[in-house]
Design an enzyme around this catalytic site. Structure first.
Site, PDB file in Angstrom:
ATOM      1  N   GLY A   6       0.933  -1.251   0.178  1.00  0.00           N
ATOM      2  CA  GLY A   6       0.066  -0.065   0.052  1.00  0.00           C
ATOM      3  C   GLY A   6       0.823   1.101   0.094  1.00  0.00           C
ATOM      4  N   CYS A   7       0.302   2.257  -0.142  1.00  0.00           N
ATOM      5  CA  CYS A   7       0.942   3.637  -0.628  1.00  0.00           C
ATOM      6  C   CYS A   7       1.533   4.094   0.733  1.00  0.00           C
ATOM      7  CB  CYS A   7       0.086   4.659  -1.190  1.00  0.00           C
ATOM      8  SG  CYS A   7      -1.357   4.883  -0.484  1.00  0.00           S
ATOM      9  N   TYR A   8       0.594   4.304   1.807  1.00  0.00           N
ATOM     10  CA  TYR A   8       0.918   4.766   3.273  1.00  0.00           C
ATOM     11  C   TYR A   8       1.803   3.682   3.790  1.00  0.00           C
ATOM     12  CZ  TYR A   8      -2.503   8.032   4.308  1.00  0.00           C
ATOM     13  OH  TYR A   8      -3.423   9.418   4.427  1.00  0.00           O
TER      14      TYR A   8
END
Length: 898
Positions: A715-717
């Site tokens: 995921g990005c986070y």
């Protein structure tokens, strides 16, 4: 021995000695570190009869080993160096000099690292000083410290204070180690000395003798010797001696493999650039180094003293100057951590067989581990081949490393690393890296190959500029900008792969080597430590090789088997036809970003794009071919998989949606799919599934991604947070907290309050305040609990994460920044900056920026900031990194690096 081009690789057998004698007495057996595994925590627990003590010891050992292994590049590296260090008698492992400041500021780190060494059967000889503490006590007593030529003048009053202090510091270190289960033996008077110059320095000693017997007996009985830097005359007068000098004299007496000087700075530094000097090869670099304008004062003296010491020790000995927290990283990894200093060997060059300095040693190097009645005859034929072929050979005087490069010619479009042979002594030294550096100076372009099954592929990937794959082999190169520049070599490589893998006839391979050596590129990596004089040691050099024409079957120089069902993309990677990509879920922002990247990728061809809402419409922005959106069902995807029509599937679907497609692909594989595709899933559905590979190349081993057929894209986070925390995992003093803010593109295209620009205007919207899926993902990836609170803001793309990291010791901002720079040196998509990075500077960029490094006044908490474009490195760019690796292309192909 291994083979690169025309060569074989050898690594000499390594003898593993038993663990401590006291363990033998308690267990009734000889316990030695086993090749291929680190000692189990349970072994340590056997040394006590109490069940409670066993449990406490096991937990303590497990914690130490886990913490240490977090610094090690790979399990194999740790095993390799453990075998190396245990190949000599125990007292010859290491002498470690510990300064007084280390005992004050880094006692915990020091003792935990020594405890780890003790647990794996290694017994360093430790000698410590207490200079800063002595200065403080003298100041409190109203005595002004006096130095002459950098040496403390020691009068009777000073010596009285020093003697008491040294004994106290010695006992403090002993007690701390004993509390960790380390059996120690304080040895106070093992050094005999005479007055250095009584008129000038009074009670200061010059060591004349080291009494080795109590040191050796301590180690034989399973105790770590702890010495103070004090000595006595034959008449019994106690004298103060310099701790560095004491360590050097101990080293001369014991001749250990390693002499370690623990330093708060963590190494020697280039006075002009400020960069840490990773390695010094004295035979090659000493004169040049000493002529540099910045090499003066303490640095100059230290290098001079170390040279004088190493000149009296075996060539296998080395000196390391490192930070106490990096002790295991320096000892058990190829990349190291501090400054490593060796005598080394000068590299000789030959362009004709007659120029080799010792023909007998040349043959011995080629014959190492070569079995069979025809071994010598085969080597003779190979040497005859070289007599009629232009080449340039690089080797050290003892022939511990031999490399032969064939220049471009009528049958070779590029210079080819044909032979790289390394003996056991060669992989124990830095000679391999010295040889390769010499090759790079002469050959700005080079090609070589490695077996696809090699466990060290990531090392070669780190050295190359590009690669392609065919039938069990990987063709690497550097200095070549594109596949097109390789010309016909790629077709030859493709045509030769199957024939070479299936041909066991040595004579046929020898003739083929003479005819078209560019086709004879087969390698299998050995275990060779590499070093570099650069600020960070490049990861190359484990391969040792000799021509495939003289590879013995016992050496497993190349594999005669291939994956019976390899990823189709990997077979396709070396073909002229690009890899065929199927994209499921193309309507979202991430899907569009990936399409843009694929449009400019030289080796990717987008064949199918599936979107229920856009089915029937023409795909805009893709110029390689005309593509129409489809609404592919799981059954249709399964049929395409069964036909072998797609090399890589990308699932760009919302969480919880892609499972039917994955099941259809699995079913197709069970029912006749010829070859398996690669699947990259951008959702969170498989990020916690152990049968999938977690595709974060900067933290996951690239060799694992390379071999994977199922990759879960982070995921990005989670990417921003893990990269922002990972370098400090070993220093965590509590739970990190991540405050994250994302642009509204992170909420997707489906309308919701989180992407409603009206609601977001002049606003900051928190959501999922606890138990967000990224919180679990971050913690799972780091192996540590993490608190995470996401927010959404009014900008479109980009994430900022402010990360509070509690520390388990006092650290400075500079120390921490250096840790990050060292950890991410060479990572093209991670940029370490000084100030806190800004979102506006990362938008539309393909990497991550990490900075801030603000340390709380207590020195026990740091704030690190990380920014990332959530659509690129947070999704599409990272996806393409994973696709490149899994399909056999260069990792950054098609990605504009930072």
């Amino acid at each position: 021995m291994l083979a690169v081009g025309s060569a074989v690789v050898r690594a000499g057998a390594r003898r593993v000695v038993p663990r401590a004698r006291h363990r033998q007495a308690l267990t009734g057996s000889r316990l030695a570190p086993r090749a291929g595994s680190l000692p189990l925590a349970a072994v340590r627990a056997l040394s006590t009869t109490s069940a409670r003590s066993k449990e406490a010891s096991s937990d303590r050992t497990r914690a130490i080993i886990i913490r240490t292994l977090s610094q090690i590049g790979s399990r194999r590296e740790g095993q390799q160096y453990l075998s190396y260090f245990t190949s000599v008698s125990s007292q010859k492992f290491a002498v470690i000099k510990v300064g007084g400041a280390i005992l004050t500021d880094y006692l915990d780190e020091l003792c935990e690292n020594i405890a780890f060494l003790y647990e794996v059967g290694l017994y360093p000889v430790i000698v410590h000083g207490a200079g800063p503490q002595l200065n403080r006590l003298l100041e409190e007593a109203g005595v002004e410290p006096e130095f002459e030529e950098g040496i403390r003048v020691t009068d009777p009053k000073t010596l009285t204070v020093a003697r008491r202090l040294f004994l106290e510091e010695n006992m403090k270190l002993v007690n701390k180690l004993e509390s960790l289960g380390v059996h120690t033996r304080p040895l106070t008077w093992t050094l005999t000395a005479d007055y250095l110059d009584k008129e000038k320095w009074n009670l200061v000693g010059q060591i004349t003798k080291v009494n080795k017997e109590p040191i050796e007996q301590s180690i034989q009985q399973g105790y770590v010797p702890i010495l103070t830097s004090m000595a006595e005359t034959p008449e019994g007068q106690i004298l103060n001696v310099n701790a560095d000098v004491a360590a050097a004299e101990l080293a001369r007496a014991l001749e250990p493999l390693k002499v370690v000087y623990l330093s708060e700075k963590g190494g020697l530094f280039n006075g002009e650039t400020g960069e840490k000097i990773s390695h010094i090869n004295l035979d090659e670099e000493y004169d040049q180094l000493m002529s540099q304008s910045w090499c003066r004062y303490g640095t100059r003296l230290k290098i001079k003293e170390i040279k004088e010491l190493l000149d009296t020790l075996p060539r296998s000995s080395s000196v390391a100057i490192i930070h106490p927290s990096d002790l295991q990283k320096e000892l058990f990894t190829d990349s190291g951590a501090g400054t490593l200093i060796r005598r080394g060997d000068k590299i000789e060059v030959a362009t004709e067989v007659s120029q080799f300095s010792d023909f007998g040693k040349l043959k011995e190097t080629l014959l190492i581990n070569r079995e069979g009645l025809d071994a010598e005859a085969t080597v003779d034929r190979y040497i005859d081949f070289l007599k009629g072929t232009p080449f340039k050979a690089y080797y050290d005087e003892p022939y511990n490393c031999l490399a032969i490069v064939l220049p471009p010619g009528p049958d070779r479009s590029h210079a080819t690393l044909a032979t790289l042979g390394v003996t056991k002594n060669g992989w124990l030294s830095n000679v391999t890296e010295n040889v390769f550096n010499a090759i790079k100076k002469d050959h700005p372009q080079l090609v070589w190959t490695v077996s696809q099954e090699d466990e060290n592929l990531s090392w070669f990937f780190g050295k190359c500029d590009g690669s392609i794959v065919n039938d069990g082999s990987v063709l690497f190169w550097y200095g070549i900008d594109s596949v097109e520049e390789l010309g016909g070599l790629t077709k030859e490589f493709r045509a030769s792969g199957q024939a070479m893998l299936g041909d066991s006839n040595l004579e046929a391979r020898l003739r083929r080597a003479a005819q078209t050596s560019s086709r004879n590129l087969h390698a299998h990596a050995s275990q060779v430590r590499s070093f570099s004089t650069m600020a960070r040691r490049p990861q190359w050099g484990r391969g040792t090789a000799v021509a495939p024409s003289i590879v013995g079957s016992a050496n497993r120089a190349y594999s005669t088997t291939t994956n019976p069902n390899p990823p189709l993309g990997k077979k396709n990677a070396s073909n002229d036809v690009p890899s065929r990509v199927g994209l499921i879920g193309a309507r979202g922002y991430t899907g569009q970003a990936l399409i843009d990247l694929l449009n400019t990728h030289p080796n990717m061809d987008l064949r199918h794009v599936s979107s229920r809402e856009l089915a029937g419409k023409k795909l805009e922005g893709y110029t390689k071919r005309s593509v129409t959106y489809e609404n592919l069902s799981p059954d249709q995807v399964g049929e395409l998989e069964k036909q072998g029509a797609i090399d890589c599937w990308v699932m760009a679907l919302p969480n919880g949606v892609c499972k039917p497609y994955i099941e259809a692909i699995h079913e197709a594989r069970k029912n006749g799919a010829d070859r398996r595709s690669v699947v990259v899933d951008l959702s969170a559905d498989y990020r916690f599934d152990d049968t999938w590979t977690y595709g974060l190349p900067e933290l996951t081993k690239r060799s694992e991604i390379y071999k994977a057929t199922q990759i879960s894209n982070p995921g990005c986070y989670a990417t921003a947070a893990q990269l922002g925390i990972a370098p400090l995992v070993e220093h965590l003093g509590g739970t990190p907290s991540v405050f994250g803010v994302s642009g509204y593109s992170g909420a997707g295209t489906k309308p919701s309050p989180k992407n409603d620009v009206t609601l977001l205007a002049d606003n900051l919207m928190p959501y999922s305040l606890t138990d967000h899926v990224h919180e679990r993902e971050i913690g799972n990836g780091l192996g540590s609990d993490v608190a995470f609170t996401p927010h959404v803001a009014s900008w479109f793309r980009g994430i900022h994460a402010t990360i509070q990291i509690p520390l388990n010791k006092t650290m400075t901002s500079r120390d921490i920044r250096q840790i990050y720079q060292d950890r991410y040196a060479g990572e093209k998509l991670v940029k370490v900056v000084g100030e806190a990075p800004l979102v506006k500077n990362i938008m539309n960029k393909h990497g991550v920026e990490i900075g801030g490094f603000a340390v709380h006044s207590s020195g026990r908490r740091v704030v690190v900031c990380s920014t990332i474009d959530n659509l690129l490195k947070g999704a599409a760019t990272q996806c393409l990194q994973n696709m490149n690796l899994a399909l056999g292309y260069a990792e950054y192909e098609g990605i504009p690096v930072m």
